[in-house]
Design an enzyme around this catalytic site. Structure first.
Site, short mmCIF file in Angstrom:
data_model
loop_
_atom_site.label_atom_id
_atom_site.label_comp_id
_atom_site.label_asym_id
_atom_site.label_seq_id
_atom_site.Cartn_x
_atom_site.Cartn_y
_atom_site.Cartn_z
N HIS A 40 37.55 15.36 42.78
CA HIS A 40 36.41 14.59 43.29
C HIS A 40 35.44 14.25 42.18
CE1 HIS A 40 37.33 15.16 47.58
NE2 HIS A 40 37.81 16.33 47.21
N LYS A 53 34.23 14.39 57.26
CA LYS A 53 34.54 13.55 56.11
C LYS A 53 35.64 12.54 56.40
CE LYS A 53 34.60 15.58 51.73
NZ LYS A 53 34.74 16.77 50.88
N ILE A 58 35.62 29.03 48.28
CA ILE A 58 35.91 27.89 47.39
C ILE A 58 36.71 26.85 48.17
CG2 ILE A 58 36.72 27.20 45.11
CD1 ILE A 58 34.55 29.34 44.99
N CYS A 108 65.52 13.58 50.83
CA CYS A 108 66.47 14.35 51.64
C CYS A 108 66.00 15.78 51.84
CB CYS A 108 67.89 14.29 51.08
SG CYS A 108 68.36 15.63 49.97
#
Lengths: 413, 479
Positions: B50, B251, B335, B437
């Protein structure tokens, strides 16, 4: 750069049959490139019988069917490379491949035959809700573990999808001592061969749950169970029919996808329905000198027809290299939806053409009709057609000689 | 033996901290409860670096996000991890969104994000023609980037190990005892480890670990995020990462290319009570697909490769929880996003905390920040490849056809720190089984390679440890 007349990508039934046909029709400078450690492709793990009835008039196992063609390749000393993966094919027919002995190498071919086969649709593509434990295999992967590696993927099995490999594996797992609790099929009919439903499910008392699907996967580490549900006519699960089946193994037989990644690098346009190349009666793609045959072109029901189609491609590649052609034309083939697709999708030369097709649903008392505008040029009655079984008709040049376009339709009484 | 430091948790945060600490003369160990590293949120997230305009001004999240984002390119280069600066866009559909975008712009400038720009519809669609025609405005952040999060985790742990750290897997810390100068960490299976310092980077369970030393100042709960990943055929639909303007509803769903060329869509955002439920739901997947279609045109879900669910570790304070509640014990907790983006900066921040607490830290001159890239062969030219194949023919044998991964690459991955011990471990390191696959063709071969290298029976190889076995035994041997 090495020059080779005809490079064949794939040494399975399609590739071998194409190579033999090309050799017998006068092109000797051939090279088959096979990514596996043996010729024969997926047939080598198909140890059940039922192959070759049309081709050889007898029931062979997969490896036996492959062996018939391997012998022909060996007798003719047709060169092949094993453990060799083609990485790229250019529209100019430069083939880039790699193996342990030669490293990455390139070949300039005069003609290329695409014979890469198909792969199974994976679990991810289905977007089934739930956890992601071990114990979920495509039917072909399970077949490889059981038949080639000698290991059992599990003991309590549910199978989603009633494609032929799923049906075959229902029987195979049962014979190896596992319990197959159910085969669930989203559609109201099976996509597999009628004989496989009889011999692989009914003979062993394995229930086929039509219009059912797996809606949830349970288990943190190894699969612990699946929730299945009936689906409505729009294939949406009906919540009140949810049913939990404890199992440690889920096998998926939910469709085969032609492996056309290399065709794309060569710029070969694909048919949205077949996911294979658009081809003419010679199985030549829209890129000149590149041909396709077998399951990379469209998924076949029987290997016998793969061999037959590959012969057409092999012979045609020879004619292309030698510059031989019949009188030219350009007639596109179209379908009505009940007939899902045709192979070939266009006719470019005036000679006998066998057209293969599949239908979208199970229909009874039908008339197959081929028309040029309002003019019917061919019709044929059939008692029953089904999506699991390929149909074919042969057209003569006098039937379509001055046609602008041919439409294929199914009239249902 | 007593370690100087035990890092609990081998996710991206634990990995980056361990790597940073391995640059000092320290005896280090990393304790991980799972069968491999990167088994939690670090392998199931949006894979986004970000830019840093999201987090509240003055928060630890804002500070470490902007710093981490600036460090990421160099970190990835040193560790040979895939990273791409592709830019990001927050797209808006109405005047209300425009207002939010203006405030995000202001917040971003305050946070120190460089190059932010507000775009009108024309500029937006010139940059990204496939963004929905209904979008009227956007915030453009040129520093927005993408990274491979599990590769970053694997590489950081591997780099720490190459610099002397030990990794103990299947080590679920169940109790911590303390005497005068060291902690004793006990695992569920009875193993013990002694360490002078503890770094608590235990993700979802950081609160439980903190409680073991008497710290009950925060709680962690799981926030579920479901994703749908698409084939490389879809990877070129957009270049930038596309976010929806955040609203009261959260968000929203993002759409982004991945560093490997796939298209990732998601996540949902649902708080849940339990910490182990990683099941995807029909509603969640439908939500991802519906909202993605509102944001970007032409996303074809029939090209789905897989869907998955990640659990974000959300702290009770609303910000990252990085502190020392007591001597020689550091919490690195809560976090959540932008945790991946912040990870390199978090590692530096933790070292600064330890320095302030007067931990003796001396730089190790033998430290190397470099790790051999896991995908070097893939990116080599033909001649270079042929040199390698000549020396080691295994590099000429393709095992995974969909992603063209060779036996040589798989064997190298199995032999490199941190060594994978299961199918998923090989997948995250090499991309074998990660293509369309999904391992259908190659997994039986990879099981064979793992069995050979680890010298264990074929049927004992698992998907991801524990009871996630692949085979039950030999045929005709089923009881």
């Amino acid at each position: 750069m090495k020059q080779i007349d005809l490079v064949i990508v794939g040494g399975g039934p399609a590739g071998m049959s194409a190579a033999v046909a090309a050799y017998d029709n006068g092109i000797k400078n051939i090279l088959i490139l096979e990514r596996d450690s043996h010729l024969g492709g997926i047939l080598q793990q198909c140890i059940h019988n039922g192959f070759g009835l049309h081709r050889f008039g007898e029931e062979l196992t997969g490896p036996e069917y492959a062996w018939r063609y391997e012998q022909q390749v060996y007798e003719r000393n047709i060169p092949y490379l094993l453990n060799t993966m083609v990485l790229d094919i250019s529209p100019e027919k430069v083939v880039t491949a790699t193996n342990s002995e030669e490293g990455v190498f390139q070949i300039q071919a005069k003609a290329v035959i695409l014979a890469m086969g198909c792969r199974e649709r994976s679990k991810g593509a289905l977007n089934i809700a739930g956890t992601r434990p071990s114990g979920i295999f495509s039917a072909g992967t399970a077949q490889k573990y059981v038949n080639l590696k000698g290991y059992m993927p599990g003991k309590n099995v549910v199978i989603l999808g009633s494609g032929d490999i799923g049906l075959i594996m229902a029987r195979r797992m049962t014979l190896e001592g596992a319990k197959v609790h159910a085969v669930c099929e989203l559609m109201p009919y099976s996509g597999g061969l009628a004989r496989n439903i009889e011999q692989c499910l009914n003979d062993f008392g394995i229930p086929l749950r039509l219009s059912h699907t797996v809606v949830e996967i349970h288990g943190k580490q190894r699969l612990e169970g699946v929730t299945i549900a009936k689906v409505d006519e729009n294939r949406r699960p009906i919540p009140e029919t949810r049913e939990y089946i404890p199992c440690d193994t889920l096998l998926l037989s939910v469709g085969l996808i032609p492996e056309n990644e290399l065709s794309k690098t060569a710029g070969v346009p694909l048919d949205r329905v077949t996911s294979g190349a658009v081809v003419d009666q010679d199985r030549q793609t829209s890129v000149e000198g590149i041909f396709a045959c077998g399951n990379v072109l469209h998924v076949h029901d029987l290997v016998d027809y793969v061999s037959e189609e590959a012969e057409i491609a092999g012979k045609s590649a020879v004619a292309y290299i030698q510059g031989i052609t019949a009188e030219r034309t350009d007639i596109p083939l179209s379908t009505d939806g009940k007939i899902r697709y045709t192979v070939p999708q266009r006719i470019t030369q005036k000679k006998d053409v066998t057209v293969f097709f599949r239908v979208a649903d199970v229909y009874r008392n039908v008339t197959i009709r081929v028309s040029d505008g309002d003019r019917v040029i061919y019709s044929k009655k059939k008692l029953k057609v089904a999506p699991g079984e390929m149909e074919s008709i042969t057209l003569r040049p006098d039937q379509f000689a001055d046609a602008k376009a041919l439409s294929f339709a199914l009239e249902v009484k | 033996m007593t370690y100087d430091v035990a890092v609990i948790g081998a996710g991206v945060v634990g990995g980056m901290i361990a790597r940073e600490l391995s640059s000092y003369k320290l005896n280090l160990c990393i304790l991980e409860k799972a069968h491999d590293v990167a088994m939690g949120a670090s392998s199931a997230n949006s894979a986004i670096v970000h830019a840093g305009f999201d987090a509240k001004e003055g928060s630890l999240k804002a500070l470490l996000n902007v710093q981490g984002s600036e460090m990421m390119a160099k970190t990835c280069q040193e560790l040979g991890v895939k990273y791409k600066n592709n830019g990001s866009l927050v797209i808006g559909f109405n005047e209300e969104d425009m207002e939010t975008i203006r405030s995000l712009y202001t917040r971003g400038v305050t946070n120190g994000v460089k190059g932010l720009e507000i775009l009108d519809s024309d500029a937006l669609h010139a940059l990204e023609p496939n963004v929905s025609k209904n979008a009227t405005c956007a915030l453009y952040a040129p520093t927005g980037s993408i990274v491979c999060p599990y590769e970053l985790t694997i590489a950081s742990v591997g780099n720490a190990m190459d610099n002397g750290a030990s990794l103990l897997l299947d080590f679920a810390v169940s109790a911590i005892e303390e005497d005068a100068d060291a902690f004793t960490l006990k695992a569920e299976d009875g193993r013990t480890v002694k360490a002078k310092y503890i770094i608590n980077a235990a993700g979802l369970y950081a609160d439980a670990i903190a409680e073991m030393v008497g710290d009950t100042s925060f709680q962690i709960h799981a926030r579920r995020g479901e994703y749908v990943l698409l084939d490389k055929e879809s990877g070129n639909l957009i270049k930038s990462t596309i976010f929806r303007t955040p609203s009261k509803m959260g968000k929203g769903i993002l759409v982004s290319p991945t560093v490997d060329g796939n298209l990732i869509t998601g996540p949902t955002s649902v708080d849940i009570g339990e910490k182990e439920n990683k099941a995807t739901t029909p509603d969640g997947l439908a939500h991802v697909m519906r909202e993605t279609r509102e944001n970007v045109d032409g996303v074809m879900y029939n090209q789905t490769i897989t869907s998955f669910c990640g659990l974000r570790a959300v702290g009770s304070t609303g910000d990252f929880i990085i502190n020392m509640p007591r001597d020689r014990f550091v919490n690195v907790a809560g976090i959540e996003s932008p945790g991946l983006s912040s990870a390199p900066a978090i590692a530096k921040y933790v070292v600064e905390l330890l320095k302030k607490a007067e931990m003796p830290l001396e730089k190790d001159p033998t430290f190397s920040p470099l790790r051999a890239p896991m995908h070097a062969f893939r990116e080599a030219g033909i001649e270079e490849k042929n040199e390698i194949i000549k020396k080691d023919p295994a590099y000429g044998r393709i095992i995974c056809r969909c992603e063209t991964v060779t036996e040589g690459e798989i064997l190298a991955a199995i032999r490199q720190n941190p060594k994978p011990r299961d199918l998923d471990g090989v997948k995250r390191r090499t991309r074998a089984q990660m293509g369309r696959c999904q391992g259908g063709f190659c997994s039986p071969y990879i099981v064979e390679l793992l069995a050979q290298e680890m010298q264990v029976p074929y049927e004992s190889v698992t998907k991801f440890g524990g009871d996630s076995y692949i085979n039950v035994g030999k045929t005709k041997g089923v009881d």
